[in-house]
Design a protein around this motif. Structure first.
Motif: not given
Length: 189
Positions: A170-184
């Motif tokens: 992926a160009d961008e990847a995120y870790i999800v915690r509930k509705n919070e997105l943090t760049p991988w």
């Protein structure tokens, strides 16, 4: 194009665990599958069984559900409210969901959400038997290439580092915690 894991990424929780619990409350005969599933889990822990072999035994309870299609629809009637709001706000027509959960469980919710492309574990809804491997880790990337010929995406979302193979394409990847997105990469630090 965006790719999403499902459990703890789009769905707040583990849909498979919630479905098992849901069925256990409604179909008492399903408890007959508990001892074989526990035994299989122990064999998995000591590395005699693969994850797929363990999960086949875990899904043995499906043999005791008289109308699995109805059970799945009823489950989603009560659990669709667990879809996370961030996903509903940003979903696109070309989204792909890739999950280790069984296809038969996720197909109805994907239809309700308007998601047309799903890759998930191929589990027989009546017997619990797999056709192929559990859709997990690098298997997700292999299945993505096999089914759609895709080896790259713009954004990927997951709750788990077991999905690193997808994050890497992926160009961008995120870790999800509930509705919070943090760049991988920030989350890893």
């Amino acid at each position: 194009m965006n790719i999403y894991d499902f459990d703890k990424t789009i769905y707040d929780g583990d849909s498979t665990a919630a479905f098992i619990k849901y069925c256990a409350k409604r179909y008492r005969r399903a408890y007959r599958a508990v001892i074989p599933a526990v035994w299989a889990f122990l064999l998995y822990v000591i590395r005699i069984y693969t994850k797929t072999q363990f999960k086949e035994k875990m899904y043995g309870f499906l043999r005791y559900i008289p109308d699995i299609e109805r059970a799945v629809e009823d489950f989603w009637d009560k659990h669709q409210c667990n879809i996370l709001s961030y996903y509903m706000e940003q979903k696109n027509e070309d989204d792909i969901i890739i999950s280790a959960s069984p296809e038969f469980l996720l197909e109805p919710i994907c239809e309700r959400l308007g998601v047309k492309r799903l890759i998930a574990s191929r589990v027989d809804r009546k017997t619990g038997k797999y056709s192929g491997e559990n859709c997990w880790g690098s298997e997700k990337v292999r299945r993505l290439k096999e089914k759609y010929g895709i080896d790259h995406c713009e954004r990927f979302y997951s709750d788990s580092f077991s999905d690193t193979p997808l994050a890497e394409i992926a160009d961008e990847a995120y870790i999800v915690r509930k509705n919070e997105l943090t760049p991988w990469n920030e989350f890893k630090k």
